[in-house]
Design a protein around this motif. Structure first.
Motif, short mmCIF file in Angstrom:
data_model
loop_
_atom_site.label_atom_id
_atom_site.label_comp_id
_atom_site.label_asym_id
_atom_site.label_seq_id
_atom_site.Cartn_x
_atom_site.Cartn_y
_atom_site.Cartn_z
N HIS A 184 -1.73 -5.65 -8.53
CA HIS A 184 -2.25 -5.25 -7.22
C HIS A 184 -2.86 -3.85 -7.33
O HIS A 184 -3.03 -3.33 -8.44
N HIS A 185 -3.20 -3.24 -6.20
CA HIS A 185 -3.89 -1.94 -6.24
C HIS A 185 -3.07 -0.86 -6.94
O HIS A 185 -3.62 0.13 -7.41
N ASP A 186 -1.77 -1.02 -6.99
CA ASP A 186 -0.93 0.01 -7.62
C ASP A 186 -1.16 0.10 -9.14
O ASP A 186 -0.69 1.04 -9.78
N ILE A 221 -9.92 -1.48 -7.14
CA ILE A 221 -8.98 -0.38 -6.89
C ILE A 221 -7.83 -0.43 -7.88
O ILE A 221 -7.29 -1.50 -8.17
N ASP A 222 -7.44 0.73 -8.39
CA ASP A 222 -6.27 0.83 -9.27
C ASP A 222 -5.77 2.26 -9.14
O ASP A 222 -6.46 3.20 -9.52
N TRP A 223 -4.59 2.42 -8.57
CA TRP A 223 -4.07 3.77 -8.31
C TRP A 223 -3.41 4.41 -9.52
O TRP A 223 -2.93 5.54 -9.45
N ASN A 232 -9.92 4.76 -5.78
CA ASN A 232 -8.85 4.75 -4.79
C ASN A 232 -9.32 5.33 -3.47
O ASN A 232 -8.78 6.26 -2.93
N TYR A 256 0.12 4.46 -2.13
CA TYR A 256 -1.03 5.24 -1.66
C TYR A 256 -0.76 5.91 -0.32
O TYR A 256 -0.99 7.11 -0.15
N TRP A 310 0.81 -1.22 0.00
CA TRP A 310 0.00 0.00 0.00
C TRP A 310 0.84 1.27 0.00
O TRP A 310 0.33 2.37 0.12
N SER A 368 -6.51 -6.96 -8.91
CA SER A 368 -7.23 -5.88 -8.24
C SER A 368 -8.15 -5.21 -9.24
O SER A 368 -7.71 -4.42 -10.07
#
Ligand code: JFZ
Length: 325
Positions: free
Chosen positions: A90-92, A139-141, A148, A46, A43, A136
């Motif tokens: 992943h979320h990134d 969420i996707d930053w 997000n 973020y 994380w 993911s």
């Protein structure tokens, strides 16, 4: 009708792998630890407000001389595990594979032509290990129109914009993952609230599930897709992180667990669980017909911290001696 998730119930024990650009931070950014009491290294973009370009630079820290996904597969074998789930995105928002959907991938950012997803897929085939992908979806930053949380990174997103993210990134990327890497045993999505409380629409989840069924009818989908286990598109339930089963159920389920606390590699990790604790978690779930998906967080050079290796090998030796095959 035969339960296509039966193999997962029989498998009982699998490996989760959290590995991505965040691994290269080792949980530290510019001398500062994660700006959150939960030390989840994955994380860090973020939490520590890392910009997209600067974050992308982390790809340069990957050591391609050392990286060898087959070693993760061999470690899982030694540990007595029957399946592997790896963070394809992943979320990134970074794709670990050589995606043709945009330029935000580990191969493109690192300048290496290595496709780790292809390598782990080949190694799994070679060693008779089932393979699943964490993706993911919610969420996707990276994508400006994705979700997000409090929208501090990308600003407010409308339903139409979110659908643009969905159609131009999620759908084509999942299509690639299920088309180019052989048989995929399961897709592990990650939304821990019901879809009604999120920006995602039912039609979008159905579209995603239909796509998966169309390309690989045997591929399982977990409940963190955002739908309850009662929904026909969900094949097995994923409990909360490190939440163990409490009773027999009429469906297939698993617990995603950590050996330490963070999922991604964190050099400041201080909460390693004891071998006993991990083993008891496994026994608890197995005794209730559940499965236990235990995470490792390799470093950016692919190596696995010895604390994890040691625990996995100890339990693996016990299983080889006393467990059933
Ligand atoms: C999510 C991710 O945010 C995290 O980085 C990791 O990948 C993990 C496996 O999944 O985190 C969660 C998701 C759900 C719960 C807790 C953490 N939950 O339901 O308790």
């Amino acid at each position: 009708q035969e339960n296509k998730a039966q193999w997962l119930e029989d498998a009982r024990y699998g490996m989760f792998i959290h590995w991505g650009l965040y691994s290269a931070t080792e949980g530290i950014w510019k001398g500062e630890r994660l700006r959150h009491p939960n030390n989840y290294a994955e994380w860090i973009r973020y939490r520590n407000r890392i910009g997209e370009a600067e974050y992308g630079e982390l790809a340069k820290r990957f050591d391609w001389e050392k990286i060898n996904p087959e070693e993760w597969v061999l470690l899982a074998k030694k540990a007595g595990m029957k399946y592997i789930i790896i963070t394809s995105k992943h979320h990134d928002g970074v794709a670990l594979w050589d995606t043709k959907v945009g330029d935000y991938s580990l191969p493109k950012l690192s300048g290496s032509n290595r496709d780790v997803i292809k390598e782990i897929a080949d190694a799994c085939r070679k060693h008779n290990m089932k393979l699943g992908f964490y993706y993911s979806h919610w969420i996707d930053w990276q994508h400006p129109y994705a979700w997000n949380h409090n929208q501090e990174v990308t600003g407010r997103v409308t339903d139409a914009q979110y659908n643009q993210y969905w159609q131009e990134k999620v759908i084509p990327q999942v299509r690639e993952l299920l088309t180019n890497y052989g048989d995929i045993a399961l897709m592990w999505f990650d939304m821990w609230i019901p879809y009604q409380q999120s920006i995602i629409k039912k039609e979008q989840l159905d579209q995603l599930a239909n796509l998966i069924h169309e390309i690989q009818p045997n591929c399982l989908i977990n409940s963190r897709l955002g739908l309850p286990i009662s929904n026909k598109n969900v094949d097995f339930e994923t409990l909360g992180d490190n939440v163990l089963g409490e009773a027999y159920t009429d469906h297939v389920w698993e617990t995603p667990g950590t050996i330490a606390h963070s999922w991604g590699y964190n050099a400041l990790e201080s909460e390693w669980k004891s071998t006993n604790q991990i083993f008891q978690s496994l026994i608890n779930n197995v005794s209730l017909n559940g499965s236990y998906t235990l995470n490792i967080g390799p470093r950016a050079d692919g190596t696995v911290p010895y604390e994890g290796v040691e625990r996995l090998e100890t339990i693996g030796k016990w299983l080889a001696t006393y467990g059933e095959a």
